[in-house]
Design a protein around this motif. Sequence first.
Motif, short mmCIF file in Angstrom:
data_model
loop_
_atom_site.label_atom_id
_atom_site.label_comp_id
_atom_site.label_asym_id
_atom_site.label_seq_id
_atom_site.Cartn_x
_atom_site.Cartn_y
_atom_site.Cartn_z
N ALA A 288 38.09 -20.13 63.59
CA ALA A 288 39.35 -19.39 63.61
C ALA A 288 40.11 -18.63 63.39
O ALA A 288 41.28 -19.18 62.64
N ARG A 289 40.61 -17.91 64.08
CA ARG A 289 41.92 -17.25 64.81
C ARG A 289 42.41 -18.40 65.51
O ARG A 289 43.57 -18.27 66.79
N GLY A 290 42.13 -19.46 66.15
CA GLY A 290 42.76 -20.24 67.13
C GLY A 290 42.41 -19.34 68.71
O GLY A 290 42.90 -19.77 69.50
N LYS A 291 41.58 -18.77 68.74
CA LYS A 291 40.95 -18.87 70.48
C LYS A 291 39.57 -19.83 70.66
O LYS A 291 39.42 -20.36 70.10
N GLU A 292 39.40 -18.95 72.19
CA GLU A 292 38.40 -19.85 72.38
C GLU A 292 36.77 -18.91 71.98
O GLU A 292 36.84 -17.48 71.51
N PRO A 293 35.87 -19.61 71.59
CA PRO A 293 34.49 -18.41 70.85
C PRO A 293 34.70 -17.77 71.79
O PRO A 293 33.37 -16.85 70.86
N GLU A 294 34.10 -17.72 72.91
CA GLU A 294 33.26 -16.80 73.97
C GLU A 294 34.69 -15.65 74.31
O GLU A 294 35.86 -16.12 74.78
N GLY A 295 34.32 -15.17 73.74
CA GLY A 295 34.86 -12.78 74.03
C GLY A 295 35.60 -13.12 76.08
O GLY A 295 34.62 -12.96 76.10
N ARG A 296 36.50 -12.26 76.14
CA ARG A 296 36.80 -11.90 77.34
C ARG A 296 36.67 -10.24 77.52
O ARG A 296 37.53 -9.31 76.86
#
Length: 543
Positions: A288-296
Amino acid sequence: MTEAEHQALMETFLAESEEGLLEMERALVGLEAHPDDDELLQAVFRTVHTLKGNAVNLGFPALAKLSHLLEDLLDRLREGERRLTSELASLLFQAVDALRELVPAAVAGHHQLSPRQVALKKRLARALREGAESDRPQAADVSVVSGGGLSGAPARGLRVSIEKLDRLLNLAGEIAVARGRLRAGVEALSGLDRESLLQALQDADRLHLELHELAMKVRMVPVGTVFLPHLRTVRDLALARGKRVRLEIEGAEAEVDTTLIENIRDPLAHMIRNAVDHGLEAPDERVARGKEPEGRLFLRARHQAGAILIEVEDDGRGLDQTALAERGRALGVVAEGQNPSPQEVARLIFEPGLSTAQRVTETSGRGVGMDVVRKNVEALRGSIGVESRQGEGTRFSIRLPLTVAIVDGFAVVVGGETYVIPLERVVECLELPPGCRAGAQGVLSLRGRPLPFLRLRDVFQGQGRRSSRESAVVVRYDGGHAGLAVDQLLGEVQTVIRPLGRLFRDLPGVAGGAVLGNGRVGLILDVPGLLRATLACGAMLVA
């Protein structure tokens, strides 16, 4: 076998087993992300096979039977009769935990499985009976990227007790003291004897330097040994919170003192748990925030100007500056009407009891973790900083000396006694203006900005006449600067830190003692502890 030989054998078994289980955890994390990696699977199998063989040879039946059952299940994976799913990986991780409990229990003579271990054994047996048709491939929630130092064959080595290493380093320090006294005596001579003695002393200096460097290198270990256990931490937390995390490790081959490694484990664990628990968003929130679903999540280490810099960084939601400032005002840390800078707001997370977490979990959210982190880091003569951008992520930077056994310091004289200030804390030195000669503490102007200072003579109740020309050593403290007023500046020194003993162990403002080149004992200052206990500088610090 004698008692001493048996004890040595058990210690070796314990050490090798822990190393193997740690490597097994690392390989399992990688295997969960890449189920078809035969090399990782073979590494897990070899560890279990070796552990089983050792258990059989040493007469540990419960450990041997559990290892054998686990070995059979891994063999089914090797033959392609089973696929590694997330559920099966979790079962294998639980088996690692059980083995880690059984190894020391077996050494202590306890060979019975606990009820929880018996239940685990039944689940392993059931998984062994199940066929491949019950396995559905499932994407892993955690992936690991290594920037070096986590793979390949281990270097050949020899186990040496820390006590022997400490004694080796102490001897090097004592040789340095004796050498300094010898040099002073030789320089007082005259004639040909003096020249020949000086030449012999120079040769001894060269040998001592080599001995000192070797003693330091023997104590150094890769920082990857403290990074590796957190692969499992991130994996388990991500699964528990329903998050996807990509852990990237860089610079694991950078070396630090082994004592420092042991003391940095808990601070790293606090920061990593906070990052996964509260820093990184859930996959749907990230999308929803325009990021990849996988956090880094990044773990980095590198040498920098005679120290080691360790960073923990995530690309999550960042610190809530408004909530932090409000919480700081509620606790009285931020005065009403004061508008702290973003850097000052970020540093509020190190205050006791300050947390902006919306929920408390079993791992974080009670406002105690980051306060503990700062205290532990400062106890190692280090410093910690934080940078955060809301919605983009947070980075913690820990700067530590390469060793806690040797200190590069700046020697000063106060009341006839010598004190050593850790060099990494020293910014500059200046003459104390005449208008600042009275009182135990005060404020002076440093290039037009206020600098709070503390007179060490008053703190340590120095004897003798006060110097007519005092100096101030500007030191780093809590993200800003402060001054320490002293009678005389002696310059840079390198010395071995000696513990002060039980009576003086909790003396505020003192990190240890040191035998100086003239044979006298000087105190090594704990700058953060000293200023925190005696100087109410707060927002007055020069940034």
